[in-house]
Scaffold this motif. Structure first.
Motif, PDB file in Angstrom:
ATOM      1  N   ALA A   1       5.273  -6.861  -9.140  1.00 11.78           N
ATOM      2  CA  ALA A   1       6.576  -6.376  -9.590  1.00 11.78           C
ATOM      3  C   ALA A   1       7.672  -6.605  -8.560  1.00 11.78           C
ATOM      4  N   ARG A   2       7.306  -7.107  -7.395  1.00  7.46           N
ATOM      5  CA  ARG A   2       8.287  -7.322  -6.335  1.00  7.46           C
ATOM      6  C   ARG A   2       8.932  -8.696  -6.455  1.00  7.46           C
ATOM      7  N   GLU A   3      10.054  -8.830  -5.759  1.00  5.71           N
ATOM      8  CA  GLU A   3      10.763 -10.102  -5.733  1.00  5.71           C
ATOM      9  C   GLU A   3      11.137 -10.454  -4.304  1.00  5.71           C
ATOM     10  N   GLY A   4      11.432 -11.726  -4.091  1.00  2.73           N
ATOM     11  CA  GLY A   4      11.909 -12.173  -2.790  1.00  2.73           C
ATOM     12  C   GLY A   4      10.881 -12.010  -1.694  1.00  2.73           C
ATOM     13  N   ARG A   5      11.355 -11.693  -0.489  1.00  2.00           N
ATOM     14  CA  ARG A   5      10.473 -11.617   0.674  1.00  2.00           C
ATOM     15  C   ARG A   5       9.474 -10.474   0.557  1.00  2.00           C
ATOM     16  N   ALA A   6       9.771  -9.480  -0.292  1.00  2.00           N
ATOM     17  CA  ALA A   6       8.865  -8.337  -0.427  1.00  2.00           C
ATOM     18  C   ALA A   6       7.557  -8.719  -1.096  1.00  2.00           C
ATOM     19  N   ARG A   7       7.545  -9.833  -1.829  1.00  2.00           N
ATOM     20  CA  ARG A   7       6.332 -10.231  -2.538  1.00  2.00           C
ATOM     21  C   ARG A   7       5.536 -11.219  -1.691  1.00  2.00           C
ATOM     22  N   VAL A   8       4.253 -10.949  -1.552  1.00  2.00           N
ATOM     23  CA  VAL A   8       3.387 -11.847  -0.795  1.00  2.00           C
ATOM     24  C   VAL A   8       2.606 -12.712  -1.778  1.00  2.00           C
ATOM     25  N   PRO A   9       2.060 -13.848  -1.339  1.00  2.00           N
ATOM     26  CA  PRO A   9       1.241 -14.672  -2.235  1.00  2.00           C
ATOM     27  C   PRO A   9       0.093 -13.863  -2.829  1.00  2.00           C
ATOM     28  N   ASP A  10      -0.265 -14.174  -4.069  1.00  3.29           N
ATOM     29  CA  ASP A  10      -1.247 -13.379  -4.799  1.00  3.29           C
ATOM     30  C   ASP A  10      -2.571 -13.238  -4.055  1.00  3.29           C
ATOM     31  N   GLU A  11      -2.986 -14.288  -3.364  1.00  2.00           N
ATOM     32  CA  GLU A  11      -4.292 -14.249  -2.706  1.00  2.00           C
ATOM     33  C   GLU A  11      -4.280 -13.464  -1.390  1.00  2.00           C
ATOM     34  N   THR A  12      -3.092 -13.138  -0.872  1.00  2.00           N
ATOM     35  CA  THR A  12      -2.998 -12.509   0.445  1.00  2.00           C
ATOM     36  C   THR A  12      -3.644 -11.126   0.474  1.00  2.00           C
TER      37      THR A  12
ATOM     38  N   VAL B   1      -7.057  -2.373  -3.907  1.00  2.00           N
ATOM     39  CA  VAL B   1      -6.569  -3.743  -4.059  1.00  2.00           C
ATOM     40  C   VAL B   1      -5.834  -3.926  -5.386  1.00  2.00           C
ATOM     41  N   ALA B   2      -6.394  -3.401  -6.464  1.00  2.00           N
ATOM     42  CA  ALA B   2      -5.791  -3.593  -7.780  1.00  2.00           C
ATOM     43  C   ALA B   2      -4.386  -2.986  -7.844  1.00  2.00           C
ATOM     44  N   GLU B   3      -4.216  -1.799  -7.269  1.00  2.00           N
ATOM     45  CA  GLU B   3      -2.900  -1.160  -7.286  1.00  2.00           C
ATOM     46  C   GLU B   3      -1.919  -1.926  -6.402  1.00  2.00           C
ATOM     47  N   CYS B   4      -2.375  -2.390  -5.245  1.00  2.00           N
ATOM     48  CA  CYS B   4      -1.495  -3.183  -4.376  1.00  2.00           C
ATOM     49  C   CYS B   4      -1.067  -4.470  -5.074  1.00  2.00           C
ATOM     50  N   GLU B   5      -2.000  -5.112  -5.784  1.00  2.00           N
ATOM     51  CA  GLU B   5      -1.661  -6.344  -6.496  1.00  2.00           C
ATOM     52  C   GLU B   5      -0.686  -6.061  -7.637  1.00  2.00           C
ATOM     53  N   ARG B   6      -0.849  -4.932  -8.311  1.00  2.00           N
ATOM     54  CA  ARG B   6       0.077  -4.573  -9.388  1.00  2.00           C
ATOM     55  C   ARG B   6       1.491  -4.360  -8.842  1.00  2.00           C
TER      56      ARG B   6
ATOM     57  N   ALA C   1       0.809  -1.219   0.000  1.00  2.00           N
ATOM     58  CA  ALA C   1       0.000   0.000   0.000  1.00  2.00           C
ATOM     59  C   ALA C   1       0.843   1.270   0.000  1.00  2.00           C
ATOM     60  N   GLY C   2       2.133   1.138   0.339  1.00  2.00           N
ATOM     61  CA  GLY C   2       3.003   2.306   0.378  1.00  2.00           C
ATOM     62  C   GLY C   2       3.459   2.686   1.771  1.00  2.00           C
TER      63      GLY C   2
END
Length: 212
Positions: free
Chosen positions: A136-147, A127-132, A22-23
């Protein structure tokens, strides 16, 4: 009813709340950029999740252990002596999603017990912006898509008009990449309001009946 006497708090615990991506961390960096005026300490709950191995093998036990470690770090940060050279309130930021009101109330109680004021900063992003951003994130910064969608359904926004302990709350936008400096300014405004309220506003005083 008679208002409690003012008691100057040691500082302000600012709990962030919002969806993954979310920022929130961008806004915390904007807060740190103001450290020439204020002592700002960021406690990232993700750091303790990482140390506990929760990003590699998640379990409820691992999550609880990591959160307990984060709370211990918050208590330690709130116990540090005041810098006599700074005139503005110290700020400790709990950088986490904190989607549930019970999570934030736990942070409020921690602040109250330490003699600190408390404030909530809800970072609002669709939600759409958070998912976008998450894609684009990698590693630990990326959460599972459904989260993100799941957490959006569970998120309990601050209710300052109903919850006395959460009355120093503000919602700031997180969807615009250049909004962080203005969002940080808004958060500092609510931090100053919580600090000015002092012990009568939830820093060290007893909770009112509606503060549960």
């Amino acid at each position: 009813p008679k208002q409690p006497a003012y008691v100057e708090p040691e500082g302000v615990l600012l709990a962030l709340a919002g969806l993954p991506a979310a920022g929130k961390s961008t806004i915390t960096r904007a807060l740190l950029a103001r450290e020439d005026e204020r002592a700002v300490k960021i406690v990232s709950f993700d750091d303790d999740l990482d140390r506990a191995g929760a990003f590699d093998a998640w379990s409820p036990e691992t999550w609880h252990a990591a959160r307990a470690a984060s709370l211990d770090r918050l208590r330690a940060a709130c116990a540090l002596p005041r810098d006599p050279h700074r005139t503005r309130p110290r700020i400790v930021v709990a950088d986490d999603n904190n989607p549930l009101r019970s999570m934030r109330h736990e942070l409020y109680q921690l602040a109250r017990d330490a003699g600190w004021a408390y404030a909530t900063g809800h970072v609002d992003c669709g939600v759409a912006e958070c998912e976008r951003r998450n894609a684009a994130r990698e590693g630990r910064a990326r959460v599972p898509d459904e989260t993100i969608a799941k957490m959006a359904g569970e998120l309990e926004r601050p209710q300052p008009e109903r919850k006395g302990w959460e009355r120093f709350s503000v919602t700031v936008p997180g969807d615009a990449p250049d909004a962080a400096p203005a969002a940080a300014e808004t958060l500092l405004t609510v931090v100053d309001a919580a600090y000015t309220a002092g012990g009568g506003g939830g820093a060290g005083g007893a909770a009112a009946p509606n503060q549960k």
